[in-house]
Write a protein that holds these residues in place. Structure first.
Motif, mmCIF file in Angstrom:
data_model
loop_
_atom_site.group_PDB
_atom_site.id
_atom_site.type_symbol
_atom_site.label_atom_id
_atom_site.label_comp_id
_atom_site.label_asym_id
_atom_site.label_seq_id
_atom_site.Cartn_x
_atom_site.Cartn_y
_atom_site.Cartn_z
ATOM 1 N N SER A 80 21.355 87.669 55.663
ATOM 2 C CA SER A 80 21.786 88.597 56.688
ATOM 3 C C SER A 80 20.922 89.850 56.632
ATOM 4 C CB SER A 80 23.263 88.950 56.529
ATOM 5 O OG SER A 80 23.472 89.688 55.355
ATOM 6 N N GLY A 128 24.539 93.013 58.468
ATOM 7 C CA GLY A 128 24.948 92.688 59.832
ATOM 8 C C GLY A 128 24.513 91.288 60.232
ATOM 9 N N ASP A 129 24.706 90.969 61.491
ATOM 10 C CA ASP A 129 24.292 89.673 62.000
ATOM 11 C C ASP A 129 22.931 89.787 62.697
ATOM 12 O OD1 ASP A 129 24.895 90.972 64.349
ATOM 13 O OD2 ASP A 129 26.592 89.693 64.873
ATOM 14 N N ILE A 130 22.543 88.730 63.378
ATOM 15 C CA ILE A 130 21.228 88.714 64.037
ATOM 16 C C ILE A 130 21.165 89.776 65.137
ATOM 17 C CG2 ILE A 130 21.680 86.950 65.790
ATOM 18 C CD1 ILE A 130 18.516 87.180 63.564
ATOM 19 N N ASN A 131 22.303 90.134 65.731
ATOM 20 C CA ASN A 131 22.308 91.192 66.747
ATOM 21 C C ASN A 131 21.923 92.541 66.138
ATOM 22 O OD1 ASN A 131 23.048 89.510 68.891
ATOM 23 N ND2 ASN A 131 25.214 89.710 68.378
ATOM 24 N N HIS A 132 22.303 92.752 64.899
ATOM 25 C CA HIS A 132 21.930 93.979 64.192
ATOM 26 C C HIS A 132 20.406 94.038 64.043
ATOM 27 C CE1 HIS A 132 22.596 97.411 61.590
ATOM 28 N NE2 HIS A 132 21.855 96.853 60.649
ATOM 29 N N THR A 192 18.249 92.437 65.996
ATOM 30 C CA THR A 192 17.724 92.604 67.350
ATOM 31 C C THR A 192 17.695 94.081 67.734
ATOM 32 O OG1 THR A 192 18.520 90.423 68.020
ATOM 33 C CG2 THR A 192 18.052 91.991 69.782
ATOM 34 N N ASN A 193 18.776 94.787 67.446
ATOM 35 C CA ASN A 193 18.833 96.223 67.745
ATOM 36 C C ASN A 193 17.799 96.991 66.937
ATOM 37 O OD1 ASN A 193 20.925 95.817 69.554
ATOM 38 N ND2 ASN A 193 22.514 96.232 68.038
ATOM 39 N N TRP A 194 17.628 96.612 65.672
ATOM 40 C CA TRP A 194 16.631 97.267 64.812
ATOM 41 C C TRP A 194 15.222 97.088 65.399
ATOM 42 C CZ3 TRP A 194 12.297 95.945 62.088
ATOM 43 C CH2 TRP A 194 11.846 96.865 61.143
ATOM 44 N N ASN A 212 14.377 96.272 68.569
ATOM 45 C CA ASN A 212 14.249 96.932 69.875
ATOM 46 C C ASN A 212 14.081 98.440 69.757
ATOM 47 O OD1 ASN A 212 14.367 94.523 71.264
ATOM 48 N ND2 ASN A 212 16.567 94.647 71.610
ATOM 49 N N ARG A 247 9.341 86.976 77.183
ATOM 50 C CA ARG A 247 9.877 86.709 75.859
ATOM 51 C C ARG A 247 8.780 86.201 74.931
ATOM 52 N NH1 ARG A 247 15.208 84.147 74.598
ATOM 53 N NH2 ARG A 247 15.407 84.227 76.850
ATOM 54 N N PHE A 251 13.000 83.756 66.251
ATOM 55 C CA PHE A 251 13.576 84.982 66.803
ATOM 56 C C PHE A 251 12.857 85.388 68.080
ATOM 57 C CE2 PHE A 251 13.700 89.666 66.918
ATOM 58 C CZ PHE A 251 15.065 89.848 66.967
#
Length: 94
Positions: free
Chosen positions: A1, A5-9, A11-13, A15, A32, A88
């Motif tokens: 992890s 967090g999860d993969i969305n965490h 992704t936010n990092w 971005n 993409r 990813f």
């Protein structure tokens, strides 16, 4: 992890650190970029490569940001740390 967090965490990092390449912005290039990388036994991110890209400038930026990722919590199998391969997507949109 990633940082608890999860993969969305993650992704936010990613971005929050992307810098849209000026050449791509000027030419209206978006899309993409799909990357593949390994989270090693020690949690470090290695072997970042483009699986499917859109434009070299976008690909280079996606690889740059993912390559500077802080350490993850490594994968575990039977109480041992093991490397894990992730695929990813990094989405660039104007």
């Amino acid at each position: 992890s990633f940082q608890g967090g999860d993969i969305n965490h993650f992704t936010n990092w990613v971005n929050s650190r992307l810098v849209y390449p000026e050449i791509a912005k000027a030419n209206g290039i978006q899309g993409r970029v799909t990357l593949q990388f390994t989270v090693e036994k020690d949690g470090s991110v290695t072997e970042v490569k483009v699986v499917r890209g859109v434009d070299p400038s976008l690909e280079k930026e996606a690889v740059r940001v993912v390559s500077m990722s802080p350490k993850w919590s490594p994968g575990r199998n039977k109480d041992r740390n093991v490397p894990v391969i992730y695929t990813f997507p990094v989405i660039f949109s104007l």
